[in-house]
Design a protein around this motif. Structure first.
Motif, PDB file in Angstrom:
ATOM      1  N   GLY A  47       0.816  -1.207   0.000  1.00  0.00           N
ATOM      2  CA  GLY A  47       0.000   0.000   0.000  1.00  0.00           C
ATOM      3  C   GLY A  47       0.852   1.261   0.000  1.00  0.00           C
ATOM      4  O   GLY A  47       0.560   2.222  -0.730  1.00  0.00           O
ATOM      5  N   ARG A  48       1.897   1.260   0.802  1.00  0.00           N
ATOM      6  CA  ARG A  48       2.791   2.428   0.826  1.00  0.00           C
ATOM      7  C   ARG A  48       3.520   2.590  -0.507  1.00  0.00           C
ATOM      8  O   ARG A  48       3.763   3.724  -0.962  1.00  0.00           O
ATOM      9  N   VAL A  49       3.879   1.479  -1.132  1.00  0.00           N
ATOM     10  CA  VAL A  49       4.541   1.547  -2.440  1.00  0.00           C
ATOM     11  C   VAL A  49       3.624   2.204  -3.464  1.00  0.00           C
ATOM     12  O   VAL A  49       4.040   3.076  -4.234  1.00  0.00           O
ATOM     13  N   ALA A  50       2.351   1.805  -3.461  1.00  0.00           N
ATOM     14  CA  ALA A  50       1.405   2.358  -4.426  1.00  0.00           C
ATOM     15  C   ALA A  50       1.199   3.853  -4.189  1.00  0.00           C
ATOM     16  O   ALA A  50       1.233   4.660  -5.124  1.00  0.00           O
ATOM     17  N   LEU A  51       0.957   4.245  -2.921  1.00  0.00           N
ATOM     18  CA  LEU A  51       0.752   5.659  -2.614  1.00  0.00           C
ATOM     19  C   LEU A  51       2.010   6.481  -2.922  1.00  0.00           C
ATOM     20  O   LEU A  51       1.935   7.604  -3.447  1.00  0.00           O
ATOM     21  N   GLY A  52       3.163   5.924  -2.590  1.00  0.00           N
ATOM     22  CA  GLY A  52       4.411   6.630  -2.861  1.00  0.00           C
ATOM     23  C   GLY A  52       4.650   6.832  -4.343  1.00  0.00           C
ATOM     24  O   GLY A  52       5.090   7.906  -4.779  1.00  0.00           O
ATOM     25  N   ALA A  53       4.338   5.798  -5.139  1.00  0.00           N
ATOM     26  CA  ALA A  53       4.521   5.921  -6.592  1.00  0.00           C
ATOM     27  C   ALA A  53       3.603   6.994  -7.161  1.00  0.00           C
ATOM     28  O   ALA A  53       4.017   7.795  -8.016  1.00  0.00           O
ATOM     29  N   VAL A  54       2.352   7.037  -6.678  1.00  0.00           N
ATOM     30  CA  VAL A  54       1.424   8.071  -7.145  1.00  0.00           C
ATOM     31  C   VAL A  54       1.948   9.463  -6.796  1.00  0.00           C
ATOM     32  O   VAL A  54       1.943  10.386  -7.614  1.00  0.00           O
ATOM     33  N   GLY A  55       2.407   9.631  -5.559  1.00  0.00           N
ATOM     34  CA  GLY A  55       2.924  10.936  -5.130  1.00  0.00           C
ATOM     35  C   GLY A  55       4.142  11.371  -5.925  1.00  0.00           C
ATOM     36  O   GLY A  55       4.250  12.540  -6.331  1.00  0.00           O
ATOM     37  N   ILE A  56       5.071  10.434  -6.160  1.00  0.00           N
ATOM     38  CA  ILE A  56       6.290  10.785  -6.895  1.00  0.00           C
ATOM     39  C   ILE A  56       5.981  11.173  -8.340  1.00  0.00           C
ATOM     40  O   ILE A  56       6.473  12.182  -8.864  1.00  0.00           O
ATOM     41  N   LEU A  57       5.131  10.360  -9.005  1.00  0.00           N
ATOM     42  CA  LEU A  57       4.816  10.651 -10.401  1.00  0.00           C
ATOM     43  C   LEU A  57       4.019  11.946 -10.537  1.00  0.00           C
ATOM     44  O   LEU A  57       4.256  12.742 -11.468  1.00  0.00           O
ATOM     45  N   ALA A  58       3.072  12.187  -9.637  1.00  0.00           N
ATOM     46  CA  ALA A  58       2.296  13.426  -9.705  1.00  0.00           C
ATOM     47  C   ALA A  58       3.185  14.642  -9.469  1.00  0.00           C
ATOM     48  O   ALA A  58       3.038  15.678 -10.125  1.00  0.00           O
ATOM     49  N   PHE A  59       4.120  14.527  -8.534  1.00  0.00           N
ATOM     50  CA  PHE A  59       5.039  15.636  -8.272  1.00  0.00           C
ATOM     51  C   PHE A  59       5.913  15.900  -9.488  1.00  0.00           C
ATOM     52  O   PHE A  59       6.135  17.059  -9.882  1.00  0.00           O
ATOM     53  N   ALA A  60       6.406  14.836 -10.135  1.00  0.00           N
ATOM     54  CA  ALA A  60       7.233  15.007 -11.331  1.00  0.00           C
ATOM     55  C   ALA A  60       6.429  15.647 -12.464  1.00  0.00           C
ATOM     56  O   ALA A  60       6.947  16.467 -13.228  1.00  0.00           O
ATOM     57  N   ALA A  61       5.144  15.284 -12.581  1.00  0.00           N
ATOM     58  CA  ALA A  61       4.317  15.863 -13.635  1.00  0.00           C
ATOM     59  C   ALA A  61       4.122  17.362 -13.428  1.00  0.00           C
ATOM     60  O   ALA A  61       4.196  18.157 -14.375  1.00  0.00           O
ATOM     61  N   ARG A  81       0.539  30.645 -13.380  1.00  0.00           N
ATOM     62  CA  ARG A  81       0.178  30.606 -11.959  1.00  0.00           C
ATOM     63  C   ARG A  81      -0.459  29.281 -11.579  1.00  0.00           C
ATOM     64  O   ARG A  81      -0.213  28.751 -10.484  1.00  0.00           O
ATOM     65  N   ARG A  82      -1.281  28.726 -12.466  1.00  0.00           N
ATOM     66  CA  ARG A  82      -1.911  27.435 -12.166  1.00  0.00           C
ATOM     67  C   ARG A  82      -0.878  26.328 -12.031  1.00  0.00           C
ATOM     68  O   ARG A  82      -0.996  25.450 -11.159  1.00  0.00           O
ATOM     69  N   ALA A  83       0.130  26.342 -12.914  1.00  0.00           N
ATOM     70  CA  ALA A  83       1.183  25.324 -12.822  1.00  0.00           C
ATOM     71  C   ALA A  83       1.950  25.449 -11.509  1.00  0.00           C
ATOM     72  O   ALA A  83       2.262  24.444 -10.850  1.00  0.00           O
ATOM     73  N   GLN A  84       2.255  26.675 -11.108  1.00  0.00           N
ATOM     74  CA  GLN A  84       2.976  26.885  -9.850  1.00  0.00           C
ATOM     75  C   GLN A  84       2.134  26.477  -8.644  1.00  0.00           C
ATOM     76  O   GLN A  84       2.644  25.879  -7.682  1.00  0.00           O
ATOM     77  N   LEU A  85       0.842  26.791  -8.695  1.00  0.00           N
ATOM     78  CA  LEU A  85      -0.046  26.389  -7.600  1.00  0.00           C
ATOM     79  C   LEU A  85      -0.152  24.867  -7.513  1.00  0.00           C
ATOM     80  O   LEU A  85      -0.134  24.289  -6.419  1.00  0.00           O
ATOM     81  N   ALA A  86      -0.241  24.203  -8.665  1.00  0.00           N
ATOM     82  CA  ALA A  86      -0.300  22.740  -8.675  1.00  0.00           C
ATOM     83  C   ALA A  86       0.957  22.136  -8.078  1.00  0.00           C
ATOM     84  O   ALA A  86       0.893  21.141  -7.332  1.00  0.00           O
ATOM     85  N   LEU A  87       2.118  22.739  -8.361  1.00  0.00           N
ATOM     86  CA  LEU A  87       3.363  22.238  -7.780  1.00  0.00           C
ATOM     87  C   LEU A  87       3.355  22.396  -6.270  1.00  0.00           C
ATOM     88  O   LEU A  87       3.768  21.473  -5.538  1.00  0.00           O
ATOM     89  N   ALA A  88       2.887  23.538  -5.777  1.00  0.00           N
ATOM     90  CA  ALA A  88       2.847  23.758  -4.329  1.00  0.00           C
ATOM     91  C   ALA A  88       1.913  22.755  -3.638  1.00  0.00           C
ATOM     92  O   ALA A  88       2.249  22.181  -2.591  1.00  0.00           O
ATOM     93  N   VAL A  89       0.737  22.528  -4.232  1.00  0.00           N
ATOM     94  CA  VAL A  89      -0.223  21.582  -3.644  1.00  0.00           C
ATOM     95  C   VAL A  89       0.348  20.172  -3.664  1.00  0.00           C
ATOM     96  O   VAL A  89       0.262  19.432  -2.671  1.00  0.00           O
ATOM     97  N   MET A  90       0.945  19.793  -4.783  1.00  0.00           N
ATOM     98  CA  MET A  90       1.479  18.442  -4.888  1.00  0.00           C
ATOM     99  C   MET A  90       2.662  18.231  -3.951  1.00  0.00           C
ATOM    100  O   MET A  90       2.836  17.135  -3.392  1.00  0.00           O
ATOM    101  N   ALA A  91       3.476  19.290  -3.753  1.00  0.00           N
ATOM    102  CA  ALA A  91       4.597  19.168  -2.810  1.00  0.00           C
ATOM    103  C   ALA A  91       4.081  18.900  -1.406  1.00  0.00           C
ATOM    104  O   ALA A  91       4.666  18.097  -0.655  1.00  0.00           O
ATOM    105  N   ALA A  92       2.986  19.560  -1.027  1.00  0.00           N
ATOM    106  CA  ALA A  92       2.409  19.319   0.302  1.00  0.00           C
ATOM    107  C   ALA A  92       1.853  17.907   0.410  1.00  0.00           C
ATOM    108  O   ALA A  92       1.994  17.244   1.451  1.00  0.00           O
TER     109      ALA A  92
END
Length: 384
Positions: A47-61, A81-92
């Motif tokens: 489960g942690r592997v799956a969640l971690g993979a989603v987080g890493i790929l979304a952050f890279a996108a 601005r939308r791209a920057q906001l998406a990066l901030a949200v995904m980083a959190a």
């Protein structure tokens, strides 16, 4: 830090530089995905592997989206601005998704933090980037303490690697900005040449008509006053008004068609200086000593158009200008490399107008392209 000024999308050389910069930046971004992904291989919980993979790929996108905006000056500000906001949200979101992966074994989130620090100079100015870096280091230390990993190692990864990535990213985008500004300066030089020519023409017309119209107005007023008392003299003054009006009309027509005195040598120097300021090697030829003024005027008009075409429709590295006279023909050849396929041809409005003008004077305009080399050749008759 990216310029907000619109950049010509049709400039193939600039498009290639942008593509290289984007691929280089994206390569660095996706390389940072590999190191957090190492934690996925060391995490026993599926489960942690799956969640971690989603987080890493979304952050890279979202990182890729921000990098695309950084090298796309014509992109609307709202999308940036939308791209920057998406990066901030995904980083959190990566904190709960990625931090538990390989807890205490591999600093998984510390590598995400390094990538975030590396992106900071592309999103905010220096004070903001320093604030982002400090906040990310704090989160990295907290995650290490929470997951039971070495705090010092996490700080070293987030801080050390992050600053190195930031320097590389900033340098690449800074260099891209220089290319954009240089191209915009080249286009501005071409517009300046055209504007200066329009101003010169306006001054010439003003000088021509100002004096003539003043004299015509005074003589017409005198003729009107003399008509009741001295019709003969009034008739002479009216005839003089007619002569002056015809003379002024002739002078205006000559000015419009470029028959007034033009210093071809000065035109050569001006065109050469503009080309050199835009990085085009250009040599100024010596003029034939016996070149009549009418021929020089016609060749000056061709030279101005040819110089403008080099700036607007090519990515030239060199331009050769040659002017000579053989018997009853004066010839000018302007040749440059880097001709763009979308540039001028024999049917362009400027060249067609020059061809008509030279034909009226008994001359001829020839245009040819061989691979990326573009040549304009103008000939005008010279009286014996």
């Amino acid at each position: 830090m990216t310029s907000e000024v619109s950049t010509p999308r049709a400039d193939r050389r600039l498009r290639r530089a942008r593509l290289v910069t984007l691929l280089s930046l994206a390569g660095g971004v996706w390389a940072t995905v590999l190191l957090p992904a190492v934690g996925l291989t060391r995490e026993p919980h599926a489960g942690r592997v799956a969640l971690g993979a989603v987080g890493i790929l979304a952050f890279a996108a979202t990182q890729t989206a921000v990098l695309y905006a950084a090298v796309t000056p014509w992109l609307a500000q709202r999308w940036r601005r939308r791209a920057q906001l998406a990066l901030a949200v995904m980083a959190a979101l990566t904190v709960p998704l990625v931090a538990p992966v390989a807890a205490g074994v591999w600093p998984t989130w510390a590598w995400i933090g390094a990538a975030l620090v590396g992106m900071a100079p592309l999103v905010v100015r220096l004070p903001g980037a320093l604030a982002v870096t400090a906040g990310t280091l704090g989160v990295s230390a907290a995650v290490a303490w929470w997951t039971g990993g070495p705090v010092g190692r996490s700080l070293a990864v987030t801080g050390g690697i992050g600053v190195a990535v930031a320097a590389v990213n900033w340098f690449q985008v800074w260099f891209w900005d220089l290319l954009v500004e240089a191209r915009q300066g080249q286009a501005a030089q071409a517009r300046l040449v055209a504007a200066e020519e329009r101003l010169r023409f306006a001054r010439d017309v003003h000088d021509l008509l100002g004096h003539s119209l003043t004299v015509i107005a005074l003589k017409a007023e005198l003729a009107a006053r003399l008509a009741p008392v001295d019709p003969a003299r009034a008739g002479r003054e009216a005839a003089e008004v007619q002569r002056l009006a015809a003379s002024a009309l002739t002078e205006v027509r000559e000015s419009v068609h470029g028959y007034r005195a033009v210093d071809l040598g000065e035109q050569l120097q001006a065109v050469a200086e503009v080309l050199r300021s835009c990085g085009v090697r250009c040599t100024v030829p010596s003029l034939p000593v016996d070149l009549p003024q009418p021929a020089a005027t016609e060749l000056a008009a061709v030279l101005r158009e040819a110089g403008t075409n080099v700036l607007r429709h090519s990515r030239a590295d060199w331009c050769r200008i040659r002017i000579d006279r053989k018997e009853n023909v004066a010839r000018m050849t302007v040749t440059n490399d880097g001709a763009d396929e979308s540039g001028p041809d024999a049917h362009s409005h400027g060249l067609r107008g020059l061809a008509d003008r030279l034909a009226a004077a008994g001359g001829e305009l020839r245009v040819r392209r061989q691979d990326a080399v573009f040549t304009i050749e103008a000939t005008v008759p010279v009286p014996s």
